[in-house]
Design a protein around this motif. Structure first.
Motif, PDB file in Angstrom:
ATOM      1  N   PRO A 307       5.431   2.618  -2.417  1.00 39.21           N
ATOM      2  CA  PRO A 307       4.892   1.124  -2.621  1.00 39.21           C
ATOM      3  C   PRO A 307       5.006   0.266  -1.621  1.00 39.21           C
ATOM      4  CG  PRO A 307       6.192   2.226  -4.247  1.00 39.21           C
ATOM      5  CD  PRO A 307       6.287   3.021  -3.116  1.00 39.21           C
ATOM      6  N   THR A 353      11.542   0.837  -4.876  1.00 37.40           N
ATOM      7  CA  THR A 353      10.988   2.226  -5.190  1.00 37.40           C
ATOM      8  C   THR A 353      10.018   1.925  -6.443  1.00 37.40           C
ATOM      9  OG1 THR A 353      13.000   2.697  -6.346  1.00 37.40           O
ATOM     10  CG2 THR A 353      12.841   3.572  -4.034  1.00 37.40           C
ATOM     11  N   ASP A 354       9.461   3.211  -6.651  1.00 39.26           N
ATOM     12  CA  ASP A 354       8.144   2.821  -7.915  1.00 39.26           C
ATOM     13  C   ASP A 354       8.786   2.550  -9.210  1.00 39.26           C
ATOM     14  OD1 ASP A 354       9.170   5.408  -8.357  1.00 39.26           O
ATOM     15  OD2 ASP A 354       7.484   6.482  -7.926  1.00 39.26           O
ATOM     16  N   THR A 357       8.507  -1.042 -10.611  1.00 40.12           N
ATOM     17  CA  THR A 357       7.318  -1.595 -11.096  1.00 40.12           C
ATOM     18  C   THR A 357       6.438  -0.574 -11.839  1.00 40.12           C
ATOM     19  OG1 THR A 357       6.226  -0.474  -8.949  1.00 40.12           O
ATOM     20  CG2 THR A 357       6.629  -2.669  -8.745  1.00 40.12           C
ATOM     21  N   GLU A 358       6.921   0.632 -12.247  1.00 39.00           N
ATOM     22  CA  GLU A 358       6.109   1.568 -13.046  1.00 39.00           C
ATOM     23  C   GLU A 358       7.008   1.805 -14.333  1.00 39.00           C
ATOM     24  OE1 GLU A 358       5.324   5.232 -11.037  1.00 39.00           O
ATOM     25  OE2 GLU A 358       3.909   4.069  -9.380  1.00 39.00           O
ATOM     26  N   PRO A 363       1.142   0.649 -12.709  1.00 40.06           N
ATOM     27  CA  PRO A 363       1.450   0.193 -11.281  1.00 40.06           C
ATOM     28  C   PRO A 363       0.890  -1.302 -11.159  1.00 40.06           C
ATOM     29  CG  PRO A 363       0.962   2.439 -11.295  1.00 40.06           C
ATOM     30  CD  PRO A 363       0.453   1.872 -12.624  1.00 40.06           C
ATOM     31  N   GLU A 367       2.968  -4.529 -10.321  1.00 39.58           N
ATOM     32  CA  GLU A 367       2.729  -5.027  -9.106  1.00 39.58           C
ATOM     33  C   GLU A 367       2.781  -6.937  -9.284  1.00 39.58           C
ATOM     34  OE1 GLU A 367       0.055  -3.410  -6.456  1.00 39.58           O
ATOM     35  OE2 GLU A 367       1.264  -1.716  -6.013  1.00 39.58           O
TER      36      GLU A 367
END
Length: 415
Positions: A307, A353-354, A357-358, A363, A367
């Motif tokens: 990301p 890390t994702d 945001t996920e 996503p 964001e």
């Protein structure tokens, strides 16, 4: 004994006398009298006669002595029933029912050939009924006492089982906590100590997907390069637990070695893939590399499927710093370019890390929410910002994942 009866009372008296002659227990006698009466009563009411026949079988070493008591109806069309009898019986034929009763050897009047006796008087009948009732009450009292005892023992057993269950639950929780503490200490040992840099502040927040499994594939590394710049690595290895931690640790160690050897930032991700893949073909990890010059604010970024970094300016402007590239274990791993920009005093750089945001499996929405949170928290003390952002992002979690948030702020004093 072989007698025929036309009414029920004489039959009952004969059965009681028979039971006494063979030393049967009062309770067994009562059950026999009740059962025989139930079988004979319908036939006697229909005007048929009932024949009582007995046969005694002495005991042998292989078989206990028993008394056979049979009732036979005079009706050729008789259909005797044995369902629900107090003393179970065997249907020999449609006209005959037999009880097989364990009995001691007969004595006195009960000796074979001397069983028939004058029928008992009415007073004896009443006394017999009272005796049978007393035996039934005694057995009922005995059952009640046994029931109370069993309930008490069951209560004590249940109490003991419950106490043991609680003890096991406490022990299990202690083991889980000890296991989690051990893994947490291991995780802390793998993460680098806080880095002190003049003109720049750093902070980090890590949150595992599971409270009792604090290790994961989200890892970071930061260190000084010989030229005074600060190198930061953020890794997200595929999977969870110890295996993913080992993978992420291998990536950070390889990157650190290559960086300290002076390899260009643009080649480090590709070289890391070349070094590690021969040893672990299943390794897959996204990587984000950042180089910051604390004196000038120069920022360089290389990316391998990770990301993008987020840069927040003091006025609220937000920019995602996108760099194309592919991670470790991906085809043609490496960063396609190196992004160059400058961080001014007060700028806030967010690396993550994702899992940050996920959390809602969207996503793009993640964001946008990250920008809102970073703007809102940008004036907070630097050390608290990563945790506050994670708190904002995880108000609703539909997809639990390890989470890492790392903050860099230029020339900003904590308030």
């Amino acid at each position: 004994m072989n007698d025929t009866f036309q009414t029920l009372p004489p039959l009952r008296r004969a059965l009681r006398q028979l039971a006494d002659s063979y030393g049967l227990q009062t309770e067994t006698r009562a059950r026999l009298v009740l059962s025989a009466g139930a079988v004979a009563h319908p036939e006697l009411q229909s005007g048929h006669n009932i024949t009582l026949t007995t046969a005694y079988q002495p005991g042998t070493p292989e078989q206990a002595a028993h008394l056979a008591v049979s009732l036979t109806s005079s009706s050729a069309k008789a259909l005797l029933h044995t369902a629900g009898l107090a003393l179970p019986a065997q249907i020999v034929s449609e006209r005959t029912v037999t009880w097989h009763i364990a009995a001691p050897s007969p004595t006195g009047a009960g000796k074979p050939g001397n069983i028939s006796q004058p029928l008992a008087a009415e007073q004896t009948e009443a006394e017999a009924l009272e005796e049978e009732l007393a035996a039934a009450l005694a057995r009922a009292d005995s059952y009640a006492a046994e029931h109370r005892l069993l309930k008490h023992e069951l209560a004590e057993t249940n109490s003991g089982v419950l106490a043991l269950y609680i003890q096991l639950e406490k022990r299990d929780e202690q083991l889980r906590q000890a296991h989690g503490q051990m893994l947490q200490e291991l995780e802390d040992a793998l993460r680098p100590h806080p880095l002190a840099v003049n003109g720049m502040e750093l902070a980090v927040h890590y949150e595992p997907a599971g409270a009792h499994a604090p290790t994961g594939g989200d890892l970071y590394d930061w260190f000084h390069l010989p030229d005074g710049t600060v190198h930061i690595t953020v890794v997200d290895a595929l999977g969870h637990g110890i295996t993913s931690t080992r993978s992420a640790l291998n990536v950070t160690h390889a990157v650190r070695t290559l960086a300290l050897e002076g390899h260009p930032l643009s080649t480090i991700i590709a070289r890391t893939d070349e070094i590690l893949m021969p040893f672990d073909r299943k390794l897959m990890a996204t990587v984000l590399l950042a180089r910051i010059n604390p004196a000038t604010g120069e920022l360089r970024l290389a990316n391998g499927s990770h990301p993008p970094a987020l840069l927040i300016r003091p006025g609220g402007r937000a920019d995602y710093l996108n760099v194309r590239g592919r991670g470790i274990g991906y085809p043609m791993a490496g960063s396609e370019a190196v992004l160059h920009t400058t961080m001014d005093p007060g700028d806030l750089l967010v690396l993550y890390t994702d899992g940050l945001t996920e959390s809602r499996r969207d996503p793009i929405e993640g964001e946008a929410r990250l920008v809102t949170s970073a703007r809102h928290r940008s004036n907070s003390p630097t050390a608290s910002i990563p945790g506050l952002i994670a708190q904002d992002m995880h108000t609703v979690v539909l997809h639990s994942d390890d989470t890492l948030a790392l903050i860099v702020r230029m020339d900003c004093q904590e308030k």
